[in-house]
Design a protein around this motif. Structure first.
Motif, PDB file in Angstrom:
ATOM      1  N   THR A 279       0.866  -1.178   0.000  1.00 35.03           N
ATOM      2  CA  THR A 279       0.000   0.000   0.000  1.00 35.03           C
ATOM      3  C   THR A 279       0.899   1.222   0.000  1.00 35.03           C
ATOM      4  O   THR A 279       1.708   1.383   0.916  1.00 35.03           O
ATOM      5  CB  THR A 279      -0.889   0.008   1.261  1.00 35.03           C
ATOM      6  N   PRO A 280       0.822   2.058  -1.029  1.00 30.62           N
ATOM      7  CA  PRO A 280       1.675   3.248  -1.048  1.00 30.62           C
ATOM      8  C   PRO A 280       1.367   4.144   0.141  1.00 30.62           C
ATOM      9  O   PRO A 280       0.250   4.119   0.666  1.00 30.62           O
ATOM     10  CB  PRO A 280       1.303   3.947  -2.358  1.00 30.62           C
TER      11      PRO A 280
ATOM     12  N   SER B  21      -4.972   4.297   0.427  1.00 32.12           N
ATOM     13  CA  SER B  21      -5.665   3.187   1.069  1.00 32.12           C
ATOM     14  C   SER B  21      -5.742   1.998   0.115  1.00 32.12           C
ATOM     15  O   SER B  21      -6.169   0.916   0.486  1.00 32.12           O
ATOM     16  CB  SER B  21      -7.066   3.627   1.490  1.00 32.12           C
ATOM     17  N   MET B  22      -5.323   2.214  -1.121  1.00 26.31           N
ATOM     18  CA  MET B  22      -5.392   1.162  -2.129  1.00 26.31           C
ATOM     19  C   MET B  22      -4.227   0.192  -1.970  1.00 26.31           C
ATOM     20  O   MET B  22      -3.168   0.565  -1.492  1.00 26.31           O
ATOM     21  CB  MET B  22      -5.289   1.776  -3.528  1.00 26.31           C
ATOM     22  N   SER B  23      -4.403  -1.034  -2.442  1.00 30.02           N
ATOM     23  CA  SER B  23      -3.239  -1.923  -2.483  1.00 30.02           C
ATOM     24  C   SER B  23      -3.032  -2.541  -3.850  1.00 30.02           C
ATOM     25  O   SER B  23      -3.945  -2.650  -4.670  1.00 30.02           O
ATOM     26  CB  SER B  23      -3.278  -2.961  -1.366  1.00 30.02           C
ATOM     27  N   TYR B  24      -1.776  -2.901  -4.047  1.00 25.79           N
ATOM     28  CA  TYR B  24      -1.322  -3.348  -5.359  1.00 25.79           C
ATOM     29  C   TYR B  24      -0.391  -4.548  -5.182  1.00 25.79           C
ATOM     30  O   TYR B  24       0.284  -4.680  -4.162  1.00 25.79           O
ATOM     31  CB  TYR B  24      -0.509  -2.239  -6.041  1.00 25.79           C
ATOM     32  N   LEU B  25      -0.330  -5.392  -6.210  1.00 23.57           N
ATOM     33  CA  LEU B  25       0.692  -6.433  -6.246  1.00 23.57           C
ATOM     34  C   LEU B  25       1.925  -5.827  -6.905  1.00 23.57           C
ATOM     35  O   LEU B  25       1.824  -5.222  -7.980  1.00 23.57           O
ATOM     36  CB  LEU B  25       0.216  -7.634  -7.080  1.00 23.57           C
ATOM     37  N   GLY B  26       3.077  -5.967  -6.259  1.00 23.52           N
ATOM     38  CA  GLY B  26       4.272  -5.344  -6.817  1.00 23.52           C
ATOM     39  C   GLY B  26       5.540  -6.084  -6.474  1.00 23.52           C
ATOM     40  O   GLY B  26       5.538  -7.085  -5.741  1.00 23.52           O
ATOM     41  N   ILE B  27       6.636  -5.606  -7.049  1.00 20.77           N
ATOM     42  CA  ILE B  27       7.973  -6.134  -6.754  1.00 20.77           C
ATOM     43  C   ILE B  27       8.808  -4.969  -6.245  1.00 20.77           C
ATOM     44  O   ILE B  27       8.738  -3.864  -6.789  1.00 20.77           O
ATOM     45  CB  ILE B  27       8.621  -6.722  -8.027  1.00 20.77           C
ATOM     46  N   TRP B  28       9.572  -5.200  -5.178  1.00 15.13           N
ATOM     47  CA  TRP B  28      10.454  -4.166  -4.642  1.00 15.13           C
ATOM     48  C   TRP B  28      11.765  -4.797  -4.198  1.00 15.13           C
ATOM     49  O   TRP B  28      11.897  -6.022  -4.197  1.00 15.13           O
ATOM     50  CB  TRP B  28       9.778  -3.430  -3.478  1.00 15.13           C
ATOM     51  N   TYR B  29      12.734  -3.924  -3.879  1.00 11.89           N
ATOM     52  CA  TYR B  29      13.995  -4.434  -3.337  1.00 11.89           C
ATOM     53  C   TYR B  29      13.788  -4.814  -1.885  1.00 11.89           C
ATOM     54  O   TYR B  29      13.242  -4.028  -1.108  1.00 11.89           O
ATOM     55  CB  TYR B  29      15.099  -3.374  -3.438  1.00 11.89           C
TER      56      TYR B  29
END
Ligand SMILES: *[C@@H]1O[C@H](CO)[C@@H](O)[C@H](O)[C@H]1NC(C)=O
Ligand SMILES: *[C@@H]1O[C@H](CO)[C@@H](O)[C@H](O)[C@H]1NC(C)=O
Ligand SMILES: *[C@@H]1O[C@H](CO)[C@@H](O)[C@H](O)[C@H]1NC(C)=O
Ligand SMILES: *[C@@H]1O[C@H](CO)[C@@H](O)[C@H](O)[C@H]1NC(C)=O
Ligand SMILES: *[C@@H]1O[C@H](CO)[C@@H](O)[C@H](O)[C@H]1NC(C)=O
Ligand SMILES: *[C@@H]1O[C@H](CO)[C@@H](O)[C@H](O)[C@H]1NC(C)=O
Ligand SMILES: *[C@@H]1O[C@H](CO)[C@@H](O)[C@H](O)[C@H]1NC(C)=O
Ligand SMILES: *[C@@H]1O[C@H](CO)[C@@H](O)[C@H](O)[C@H]1NC(C)=O
Length: 430
Positions: free
Chosen positions: A49-50, A54-62
């Motif tokens: 969630t950035p 309040s939204m959420s996302y599927l992501g890739i991070w370090y």
């Protein structure tokens, strides 16, 4: 105190839930708080969630820098809450489902997979294959690298496949806290002439910045500061145009990002020191990098604009208050029948290719001749500077987006058409 202990008890089981694996198999799924981790622990995939959202996302991070999200799946379709799962559907497609089992994102494969596997690689690529018919070493059926968000990772190609037309482009976030597709796109321009990269403000169809054309060695004005740590690789063949970079120092991690303001940044972090990312290169980096700053037929130098020799400002009033956008016009109209000549401008970023013709095997002399014989040809230049130089790029109409560049670094010379009387050299025109 009780509160702190409570949160530790809550968080620990959550991280404990993390599958501590890089692979998702057919009957498994990951939900909010669970992640896949690449085998050498560099990348992590999961829901996020950035900040301020309040939204959420599927992501890739370090994994060492969780705020540095490098890929987002459901950019167009955020989850309104934390209730989402990544799993496979019956056809073997990767899907993100919301609370009501509605599909908010899918890998959109057309074929059915019998035994699908998804894996987060150490390169940051999230790949999908069918264990029933192939192994992970064979071509992936789907990969996140084919659908970049705003970030190019080291070793990841920004490509245009000239056979299929398939292109990978960077699309900026809408704002710092909103991964949905924003205003800016970083893409290859290959409509005419030679390849060049551009940042385009899509909603208003306006170019924000442009690299120089590929001149056989580099894109002039882009990545041209030789760096001991970054090596950039450009491929230009009949089937493919691609750009990628590699990092030489294993302690350093680097990404190329199109930020939400439309600035392309090469960000670098020293993994063993901290998680502070610094911009090593930025584009645009000075006022002259802003597309078309000087209007037509003018050259940007040190943030100021000068008309090309033989031209004068369209509006002196605007020009004197440093509003250059209306550009320059000829002081003496061309009279082709009298014979024209050319004015040489060295160390210049060549004009944009709004109306150009490319002859790949012409010599400089032939190029001049060809341009001279066509009254609507306004300028020409060598298109490939390798060796003694070969190929001819001819411009028709106005010359837009030129800037002075530092000498050396494979910069080019532009020959701009002038009326013979302006040059005062009849012989030059032959
Ligand atoms: C997945 O679940 C289905 C239904 O329960 C089962 O038939 C199938 O064998 C399972 N596949 C694997 C690879 O475990
Ligand atoms: C989050 O919102 C607050 C209040 O609106 C603001 O002050 C802060 O700068 C925002 N943070 C980020 C990272 O945008
Ligand atoms: C992890 O693997 C990638 C890709 O092979 C490599 O570039 C990177 O240096 C590795 N990182 C670590 C911490 O070993
Ligand atoms: C990265 O940080 C380590 C530890 O502070 C230091 O020894 C190393 O020289 C740094 N590497 C680079 C390329 O700056
Ligand atoms: C660019 O401007 C600088 C001064 O700001 C001047 O010294 C230089 O000669 C100019 N270059 C060209 C090619 O006009
Ligand atoms: C510059 O001049 C153009 C007309 O050529 C005008 O539209 C624009 O508003 C001016 N810009 C500024 C900042 O005054
Ligand atoms: C161009 O030059 C020719 C020969 O000097 C002359 O006859 C003609 O009038 C000129 N045309 C224009 C448009 O100036
Ligand atoms: C000049 O070049 C343009 C673009 O290649 C072409 O369309 C036009 O026919 C040429 N004109 C002449 C007189 O050759």
């Amino acid at each position: 105190m009780a509160k702190i202990i409570l949160s530790i008890f809550i968080i620990l089981p959550m991280t404990g839930l993390s599958l501590a694996t890089d692979t998702l198999g057919v009957n498994s799924s990951i939900g909010y708080g669970e992640t896949l981790v690449s085998s050498n622990l560099t990348f992590e995939l999961g829901f996020f969630t950035p900040r301020n959202s309040s939204m959420s996302y599927l992501g890739i991070w370090y994994k060492f820098s969780p705020n540095m999200v490098v890929w987002v799946a459901n950019r167009n379709n955020p989850l309104a809450d934390h209730d989402g799962v990544l799993t496979f559907n019956d056809a073997g497609n990767l899907v993100v489902l919301n609370q009501l089992n509605g599909v908010v994102w899918s890998s959109e494969l057309s074929r059915v997979l019998r035994n699908p596997f998804a894996q987060l690689l150490d390169t940051g690529n999230f790949v999908l294959w069918d264990n029933f018919v192939s192994s992970p070493d064979e071509a992936y059926l789907w990969q996140s690298f084919d659908y970049p968000s705003d970030t190019l990772l080291a070793g990841m190609k920004l490509t245009l496949n000239l056979k299929t037309g398939f292109e990978r482009r960077l699309i900026a976030w809408k704002s710092m806290d909103d991964p949905s597709p924003g205003d800016y796109v970083h893409e290859l321009d290959y409509s005419q002439g030679l390849p060049q990269y551009e940042v385009v403000q899509v909603h208003v169809h306006r170019k924000k910045s442009r690299t120089g054309q590929w001149n056989g060695v580099q894109f002039v004005g882009w990545f041209n500061t030789p760096s001991p740590i970054i090596v950039s690789v450009f491929v230009y063949t009949e089937t493919e145009i691609s750009f990628m970079f590699e990092v030489q120092d294993r302690q350093l991690v680097s990404i190329l990002r199109l930020n939400y303001l439309g600035v392309v940044q090469l960000l670098v972090v020293n993994r063993s020191r901290s998680a502070t990312w610094n911009a090593l290169i930025e584009f645009p980096s000075d006022p002259c990098d802003f597309y078309g700053r000087c209007g037509a037929n003018a050259i940007c130098n040190d943030s100021l604009c000068e008309c090309v020799k033989g031209f004068m400002p369209n509006s002196l009033d605007e020009w004197t208050v440093l509003n250059f956008s209306s550009g320059c016009k000829r002081t003496i109209p061309l009279n082709c029948s009298k014979g024209d000549g050319f004015w040489e401008i060295e160390n210049v970023k060549l004009p944009d290719q709004l109306e150009v013709t490319l002859y790949r095997s012409m010599s400089l002399d032939e190029c001049k001749d060809k341009c001279l014989k066509n009254c609507s040809c306004t300028a020409y230049a060598i298109s490939d500077i390798r060796g003694r130089g070969i190929g001819c790029l001819m411009w028709f109409g106005h010359l837009i987006d030129m800037r002075v560049l530092e000498e050396g670094n494979h910069v080019q010379t532009l020959y701009v058409r002038q009326s013979a009387s302006k040059l005062g050299i009849h012989a030059y025109a032959n």
